[in-house]
Design a protein around this motif. Sequence first.
Motif, PDB file in Angstrom:
ATOM      1  N   PHE A 116       0.838  -1.198   0.000  1.00  0.00           N
ATOM      2  CA  PHE A 116       0.000   0.000   0.000  1.00  0.00           C
ATOM      3  C   PHE A 116       0.876   1.251   0.000  1.00  0.00           C
ATOM      4  N   SER A 117       0.449   2.243  -0.725  1.00  0.00           N
ATOM      5  CA  SER A 117       1.064   3.566  -0.638  1.00  0.00           C
ATOM      6  C   SER A 117       0.088   4.514   0.042  1.00  0.00           C
ATOM      7  N   TYR A 118       0.616   5.605   0.588  1.00  0.00           N
ATOM      8  CA  TYR A 118      -0.278   6.486   1.332  1.00  0.00           C
ATOM      9  C   TYR A 118       0.145   7.930   1.157  1.00  0.00           C
ATOM     10  N   GLY A 119      -0.713   8.828   1.620  1.00  0.00           N
ATOM     11  CA  GLY A 119      -0.533  10.237   1.326  1.00  0.00           C
ATOM     12  C   GLY A 119       0.233  11.039   2.339  1.00  0.00           C
ATOM     13  N   SER A 120       0.178  10.706   3.601  1.00  0.00           N
ATOM     14  CA  SER A 120       0.847  11.510   4.614  1.00  0.00           C
ATOM     15  C   SER A 120       1.124  10.644   5.824  1.00  0.00           C
ATOM     16  N   THR A 121       2.021  11.079   6.675  1.00  0.00           N
ATOM     17  CA  THR A 121       2.371  10.330   7.868  1.00  0.00           C
ATOM     18  C   THR A 121       1.659  10.933   9.068  1.00  0.00           C
ATOM     19  N   THR A 123       1.035  11.099  13.327  1.00  0.00           N
ATOM     20  CA  THR A 123       1.991  11.139  14.430  1.00  0.00           C
ATOM     21  C   THR A 123       1.437  10.636  15.751  1.00  0.00           C
ATOM     22  N   GLN A 175       3.085   3.431  12.422  1.00  0.00           N
ATOM     23  CA  GLN A 175       2.662   3.485  11.022  1.00  0.00           C
ATOM     24  C   GLN A 175       3.638   2.737  10.122  1.00  0.00           C
ATOM     25  N   ASN A 176       4.729   2.269  10.722  1.00  0.00           N
ATOM     26  CA  ASN A 176       5.757   1.625   9.902  1.00  0.00           C
ATOM     27  C   ASN A 176       5.592   0.115   9.829  1.00  0.00           C
ATOM     28  N   SER A 177       4.502  -0.400  10.352  1.00  0.00           N
ATOM     29  CA  SER A 177       4.363  -1.851  10.407  1.00  0.00           C
ATOM     30  C   SER A 177       3.463  -2.359   9.286  1.00  0.00           C
ATOM     31  N   ASP A 178       3.478  -3.675   9.106  1.00  0.00           N
ATOM     32  CA  ASP A 178       2.489  -4.279   8.223  1.00  0.00           C
ATOM     33  C   ASP A 178       1.141  -4.299   8.943  1.00  0.00           C
ATOM     34  N   PHE A 179       0.106  -4.222   8.195  1.00  0.00           N
ATOM     35  CA  PHE A 179      -1.222  -4.107   8.785  1.00  0.00           C
ATOM     36  C   PHE A 179      -1.991  -5.414   8.604  1.00  0.00           C
TER      37      PHE A 179
ATOM     38  N   HIS B   3       6.165   3.334  -0.853  1.00  0.00           N
ATOM     39  CA  HIS B   3       4.950   3.891  -1.446  1.00  0.00           C
ATOM     40  C   HIS B   3       4.426   4.999  -0.555  1.00  0.00           C
ATOM     41  N   GLN B   5       3.938   9.524  -0.352  1.00  0.00           N
ATOM     42  CA  GLN B   5       4.253  10.839  -0.866  1.00  0.00           C
ATOM     43  C   GLN B   5       4.879  11.670   0.254  1.00  0.00           C
ATOM     44  N   PRO B   7       5.262  13.569   3.322  1.00  0.00           N
ATOM     45  CA  PRO B   7       4.362  13.689   4.461  1.00  0.00           C
ATOM     46  C   PRO B   7       4.073  15.139   4.796  1.00  0.00           C
ATOM     47  N   LEU B  21       5.162  -1.844   3.169  1.00  0.00           N
ATOM     48  CA  LEU B  21       4.031  -1.663   4.075  1.00  0.00           C
ATOM     49  C   LEU B  21       2.901  -2.488   3.494  1.00  0.00           C
ATOM     50  N   THR B  22       2.584  -3.576   4.137  1.00  0.00           N
ATOM     51  CA  THR B  22       1.610  -4.483   3.541  1.00  0.00           C
ATOM     52  C   THR B  22       0.331  -4.540   4.357  1.00  0.00           C
TER      53      THR B  22
END
Lengths: 680, 45
Positions: A116-121, A123, A175-179, B3, B5, B7, B21-22
């Motif tokens: 998965f890719s995502y838009g923002s991190t 906190t 947020q750095n883990s597999d889900f 993957h 953008q 942040p 990230l799976t």
Amino acid sequence: MKNQCYILFLLLWTIAACGKISNEVIVLPQAVKSDIWLLEDQSDQKIAGKPGGGVATAEFKEEGSKTHTELSGDGTYAKVIWNPGDSFEMITYNSSTGKYPYTVYTTSAGGEVADFSYGSTLTIAPFYCVYPTISKVTQYGGTCAFGVTIPITQTATAGSISPGSNVSFCRTNTQNSDFHFLNSGSFVKFSLSGSAVSSVTSVTFKGPNTMAGDCIMMVEEDGTPVVTNEIYFPGDVKSNQVTLTGSFQTGVDYYLTVIPGTQDGFTMTFSDGTNSKTLVSNKTLSLNRSIISDLGTIDIGSDLIDDNKNAILYVQATSGKTPVSIAVISEGFKQEELSDFEMLAKSGIDMMFSVEPFKTYKEYFNVWILKVPSNESGSSITDGSGTVITPKDTYFESRWGSETYTDMTANLDKVLAFVSNNCPDVVNGIHTGSEVATLMIINDTRYGGICHSYTNSRCLGMVPYVYSGRTISWNYPNKEAANESTMSGGTRTVTNAEKTALGISQGDWRNIMLHEFGGHGFSRLLDEYWYEGYKSATTAITSHSYTVPFGLNISATYNDPPWQSALLDNLSTLESINPLYSRIGVYHGGDVSIFNRWRSEKISCMMDNRRYFSTWQRILIVKRILDIAGETFNLNTFFSKDDPTDPLRDIVSSATYGSVTEKIPMKVMPMLPEPVMHEE
Amino acid sequence: MRHYQSPMLTSVPLTTEQTLLTGSHERIPVIPIDPGFTYNYYEEE
């Protein structure tokens, strides 16, 4: 005010969006209608939020985007497969700002394990991941509550679930883990056989309780998602049914996604858009989270025409010289709704025969389910004093008030004539119509319930399908007589600890049925609760001398009550048999009067609708059963078969209740009116 | 393979060691249930 807030929200949202500040949402506070625990709030809707406080409802913009997960497996389990383009939403809660930062993850490849890719991190841990993306979240009981939807109409998909129906959830502190997602829904699998299958365009799965629609998902401490129907976002829509639409083939597996819960009975309706066939089951389905209940292959035959049998012998007597006959009749069900009635009737009767002493003496009963259609659904609404203000054209002309229930009645002569002409045990000369205890199930979800009883054995228990099967509860009175033997001590306040020790009665419309029909109607018992501040009874109980005595569970004297010789004089012996018999005594209050009426146990079905009749009530019920059956009652035989267990107090539930489940409120309702007595 | 953008709200950076990230789901057991679409007793014609 609500519209003004909405406009303000839109304005702020527009500013935020144009400025591209962040994807942190604006929180829209809403006024809470009232404390949801208040008894006065009898609306069928609860507002999500902390009681007495404001509701903070966040709104997102990506609702429902790209939701396609499907199933694959080897028949013993199913795998959930992401499809390319699937998205889930990660949400956090910033308690200092009251806002919900979020970001959306999307996979381009799919698969059982997808990148998965995502838009923002984000906190602020914990991170809540919800699939599919959602539009509503709030705080409830100190935790996040997410608005999710299990669709009421789903798409028939060969070998898989309807796209987007698998609401799933993952909580993580990084947020750095597999889900790894947990499925929040339950699944029903079936295939079809029969030549009519090719013409089917919809399959509707219906139960007595909520199974689809908008609901709130929360998370237990161990990360398990819990979906509840007891808390609502304003405007949520729920349903007791799921419809699968599309084309169907024989030999293909189809799946329904439903809200986890227990369905005591269910129906499946197969329709081609014009004709339909409904199959009714009395099976109790425990539709647990992340379980596929495989119903196997269902044969629907060669046509889509209902059998339409109007009289079903659901329970058949195998003991006694004469069957103890019960008639269950439909009211306010249109022709196409009679399968709903049949499902409810079976569910209600099954519940009654799960309670002692009906359970042990079931072999004496004939239970007839008699279907008759009404022209309209529901029941007429009165002004509370007998005058109909909103009429409904129903077969037995049932009616009662919106705010009060004491005028609840029907065309009682028409009921008797119908039972006399249509119940085979009357037609065949086994009983008269008056001798057949009659239960009317009313297709109306308003609160209500009453029993019309006669000086002979005739009775009619009127029970609506209250709140569409939702869980409701009843409390022990707040005040009781301070002195068990006299009213000289006045009243005392019952503590919460005392109420807890007695157990909080929780149930549904069937508990009302057990009280009104099982208790008042068939068993001829009086109420054992009282109204706070109600007049004190001063007279003898005339119903004790009816042709068929009524109300022998209540005494007008403290000394020598009707249960003296059978129970009080044998108490030490009974207690040695089972310590639970120590609950027998003489307790002040009953027959809706706080003083000058006495009952034999502190609490029972005739007080708060629980699935427990007191020992003396059980004796009276068994006497009545055996009297009709033509057998002789024997006290020793009774005790050799008796089970004095109160499930509420004496059986530890096997269910595990997590921290979130305990926060879900109960809907507390007042007791219903005392029975209406008629001369005959 | 990463993957994400740029942040917008970052204060905790992602670790560079993280390569994937799976997302996955728990598997769902299947339990056979007799639907019970039969009346228990005699039906009046």
